[in-house]
Scaffold this active site. Structure first.
Site, PDB file in Angstrom:
ATOM      1  CB  CYS A   1      -0.971  -0.022   1.177  1.00  0.00           C
ATOM      2  SG  CYS A   1      -0.603   1.056   2.530  1.00  0.00           S
ATOM      3  CD  GLU A   2      -0.867   5.408  -3.514  1.00  0.00           C
ATOM      4  OE1 GLU A   2      -1.570   6.419  -3.452  1.00  0.00           O
ATOM      5  OE2 GLU A   2      -0.447   4.938  -4.582  1.00  0.00           O
ATOM      6  CG  HIS A   3      -2.257   5.465   1.758  1.00  0.00           C
ATOM      7  ND1 HIS A   3      -3.472   4.867   1.500  1.00  0.00           N
ATOM      8  CD2 HIS A   3      -2.167   6.515   0.889  1.00  0.00           C
ATOM      9  CE1 HIS A   3      -4.089   5.524   0.535  1.00  0.00           C
ATOM     10  NE2 HIS A   3      -3.328   6.513   0.144  1.00  0.00           N
ATOM     11  CG  HIS A   4       0.120   2.905   6.297  1.00  0.00           C
ATOM     12  ND1 HIS A   4      -1.162   2.793   5.793  1.00  0.00           N
ATOM     13  CD2 HIS A   4       0.063   3.881   7.245  1.00  0.00           C
ATOM     14  CE1 HIS A   4      -1.961   3.642   6.420  1.00  0.00           C
ATOM     15  NE2 HIS A   4      -1.248   4.312   7.300  1.00  0.00           N
TER      16      HIS A   4
ATOM     17  CD  GLN B   1      -8.189  -4.671  -3.074  1.00  0.00           C
ATOM     18  OE1 GLN B   1      -7.719  -4.751  -1.938  1.00  0.00           O
ATOM     19  NE2 GLN B   1      -9.254  -5.360  -3.424  1.00  0.00           N
TER      20      GLN B   1
ATOM     21  CG  HIS C   1      -5.551  -3.701   2.204  1.00  0.00           C
ATOM     22  ND1 HIS C   1      -4.966  -2.736   1.408  1.00  0.00           N
ATOM     23  CD2 HIS C   1      -6.459  -4.333   1.423  1.00  0.00           C
ATOM     24  CE1 HIS C   1      -5.506  -2.773   0.199  1.00  0.00           C
ATOM     25  NE2 HIS C   1      -6.417  -3.739   0.186  1.00  0.00           N
TER      26      HIS C   1
ATOM     27  CB  CYS D   1      -2.116  -0.675   6.252  1.00  0.00           C
ATOM     28  SG  CYS D   1      -3.440  -0.675   5.043  1.00  0.00           S
TER      29      CYS D   1
END
Length: 203
Positions: free
Chosen positions: A93-96, A134, A162, A164
């Site tokens: 995931c690009e956030h975490h 996703q 996920h 995260c």
């Protein structure tokens, strides 16, 4: 001077740090976490992490158009749905930058030609091996197949857990996220959408 790399699928050219700079960044993160990057068990960790990142994110250096460049025009008159089900994948995931892991289901209606089944799995892998959401991953897979094969319709469903969500924040294990993308016949024909979903869920 920093090497330049071209991000696959875009016209953007970004500066890529050296391996030594990347390893130094890992050492900084280890120290920030509260450990000693110079202790025996961690001395080689920065090198290993950088090597792992090269594998995790190799999709930036691959092109979906090249993956789908060979279509078999002789399909024996076959004109019904082709479904590839339960393709395992993992992404980050690009956030975490934490993994999400799941399965992809892909279907298309060929317009005269078909592609090798392994090519569809490689398209999933190609886009998954990037920092992702996703929702975007689902749309990118569908668009690449639509552009590469020019079929009558494309359907893509991803199911993933996920980490995260399971490892941080809410810390809820076993939560599954489902995303879909429908193009062409699958978008306009509710019966074909339902058949796709029935065939996927019928496993």
């Amino acid at each position: 001077m920093d090497a330049k790399i071209e991000t696959a699928g875009t016209d953007d050219v970004i500066g890529r740090p050296s391996q030594a700079e990347a390893e130094a960044a890992v050492r900084t993160l280890i120290a920030w976490a509260g450990d000693d990057p110079a202790r025996e068990g961690l001395i080689e960790t920065p090198e290993r992490v950088v090597k792992a990142f090269r594998e995790f994110y190799c999709g930036y250096e691959q092109d979906a158009a090249e993956t789908l460049d060979r279509v078999f025009d002789e399909a024996g008159g076959y004109d019904d749905m082709v479904l590839l089900r339960d393709i395992p994948f993992f992404s980050h995931c690009e956030h975490h930058m934490v993994p999400f892991i799941g399965k992809a289901h892909i279907a298309y209606f060929p317009d005269g030609g078909v592609v090798g089944l392994s090519k569809l799995a490689r398209v999933v892998e190609l886009f998954a091996r990037r920092l992702q959401m996703q929702e975007r991953l689902t749309a990118e897979i569908a668009a690449a197949i639509d552009d590469g094969l020019k079929p009558f319709g494309v359907a893509v469903m991803l199911e993933a857990e996920h980490h995260c969500v399971s490892m941080r924040g809410a810390q809820k294990q076993g939560v599954s996220t489902v995303t879909t993308s429908f193009l062409g016949r699958f978008k306009t024909d509710a019966a074909e959408r339902a058949r796709f979903l029935s065939m996927v869920n019928g496993r």
